[in-house]
Design an enzyme around this catalytic site. Structure first.
Site, mmCIF file in Angstrom:
data_model
loop_
_atom_site.group_PDB
_atom_site.id
_atom_site.type_symbol
_atom_site.label_atom_id
_atom_site.label_comp_id
_atom_site.label_asym_id
_atom_site.label_seq_id
_atom_site.Cartn_x
_atom_site.Cartn_y
_atom_site.Cartn_z
ATOM 1 C CG MET A 1 -1.923 1.160 1.210
ATOM 2 S SD MET A 1 -3.150 1.028 -0.129
ATOM 3 C CE MET A 1 -4.339 -0.093 0.622
ATOM 4 C CE LYS B 1 19.414 2.651 -23.587
ATOM 5 N NZ LYS B 1 20.330 2.830 -24.734
ATOM 6 N NE ARG C 1 17.446 8.845 -23.387
ATOM 7 C CZ ARG C 1 18.302 7.920 -22.976
ATOM 8 N NH1 ARG C 1 18.974 7.201 -23.863
ATOM 9 N NH2 ARG C 1 18.503 7.705 -21.695
ATOM 10 N N GLY C 2 12.755 4.959 -25.445
ATOM 11 C CA GLY C 2 12.440 3.593 -25.845
ATOM 12 C C GLY C 2 13.217 2.549 -25.076
ATOM 13 C CB THR D 1 4.316 6.657 -10.701
ATOM 14 O OG1 THR D 1 4.800 7.913 -10.273
ATOM 15 C CG2 THR D 1 4.479 5.638 -9.595
ATOM 16 C CG ASP E 1 6.048 -1.630 -12.087
ATOM 17 O OD1 ASP E 1 7.129 -2.260 -12.138
ATOM 18 O OD2 ASP E 1 5.717 -0.927 -11.121
#
Length: 301
Positions: free
Chosen positions: A15, A209, A212-213, A236, A240
């Site tokens: 959490m 990156k 920048r991929g 954020t 993930d």
């Protein structure tokens, strides 16, 4: 028939307790903050939500506390269509991240709590779940012994393994050898490759990156899979989202470059809303973004 790959995540469930403030307190000082939010987090849970929204059958293996945070997080994960039957409550507190946001920057204190109970012996009890997966996703917010056991079980059963090495720590050579794909960011990459040989770097490493991929090797040539341009609001959880997208695309049989493109689209879309899990996109959104980008590319030729 649509392909819904079976993805198992072994990882952290937290959490996030977020305080927004106009100033940081001095030691011993009490101040009044502007806003407080509780957001579901933990890299394991984030990547599970990303993969589930993109159409995978997702199971998560982990631990929460016998407290209200644990109950709320399990309910939230279930609402995302994730199988939480292998998340066990323990006497420790649910993992928390105490985040103070000030002047467009933040400082974070992570208390692993229940996540520390995802040990090798705990993971061993979930052997059948891992063995029945197409893809296993791991991070480093649980004990390294738990990661090692999960990888060992996966490789015994020909399950593809993705390790997002965050937060970065030194990895045993034997563990690196067993992992199919490592997905560090640039900072993590510079520390990670110290323990790897050139062949491993070329075969396993995908470096994220941001705008920048991502970079990876195609044979001996290093190539870049470009990102999708968006007006990002909050990055954020973008990493993930990339890992969840990469896993889903590989599970569907896409080539590695195409899987990275899919992950990049998921990451870009996730930055358009505040919060790690809040803005994670669905499969249709990602596929639409890729189609639009390809049309624009054709028109520019």
């Amino acid at each position: 028939m649509e392909n819904h790959p079976k993805i198992t995540v072994v990882g952290s469930i937290n959490m996030d307790l977020v305080t927004l403030t106009d100033k940081l307190p001095e030691m011993g000082e009490t101040i009044t903050g502007k806003q407080f939010k509780m957001n579901p987090g933990g890299k394991g849970a984030n990547q599970a939500v990303a993969a589930a929204r993109l159409g995978a059958q997702v199971k998560i293996i982990g631990c929460v506390g016998r407290d209200s945070f644990g109950e709320n997080l399990l309910q939230h994960l279930q609402s995302e269509g994730i199988d939480v039957s292998n998340v066990e409550p323990v006497t420790d507190s649910t993992g928390t991240a105490l985040i103070t946001v000030y002047n467009n920057d933040n400082n974070i204190i992570v208390v692993p709590g229940a996540n520390n109970h995802v040990t090798a012996s705990f993971v061993e009890t979930k052997r059948d779940i891992i063995a029945d997966s197409d893809i296993l996703i791991l991070q480093l917010e649980i004990p390294l012994e738990g990661v090692q056991k999960a990888v060992e079980v996966a490789k015994e059963n020909n399950v593809t393994v993705i390790l997002n090495p965050a937060p970065i720590t030194e990895l045993p050579a034997g563990l690196i050898e067993q992992i199919d794909y490592l997905t560090p960011n640039e900072h993590e990459h510079s520390l990670l490759i110290k323990g790897m040989n050139e062949q491993q770097i070329k075969e396993k490493v995908i470096v994220t990156k941001g705008s920048r991929g991502v970079s990876l090797y195609k044979g001996d040539e290093e190539i870049t899979i470009p990102s999708f341009r968006v007006n990002a609001i909050d990055t954020t959880g973008a990493g993930d989202s990339f890992n969840g997208g990469l896993a889903v695309a590989l599970g569907r049989g896409l080539s590695l470059p195409d899987a990275c493109k899919f992950g990049n689209a998921a990451a870009a879309l996730s930055t358009l809303k505040l919060g790690a899990q809040t803005g994670m996109p669905g499969k249709e959104e990602v596929e639409t973004m890729i189609k639009i980008a390809e049309k624009m590319k054709k028109h520019m030729k």
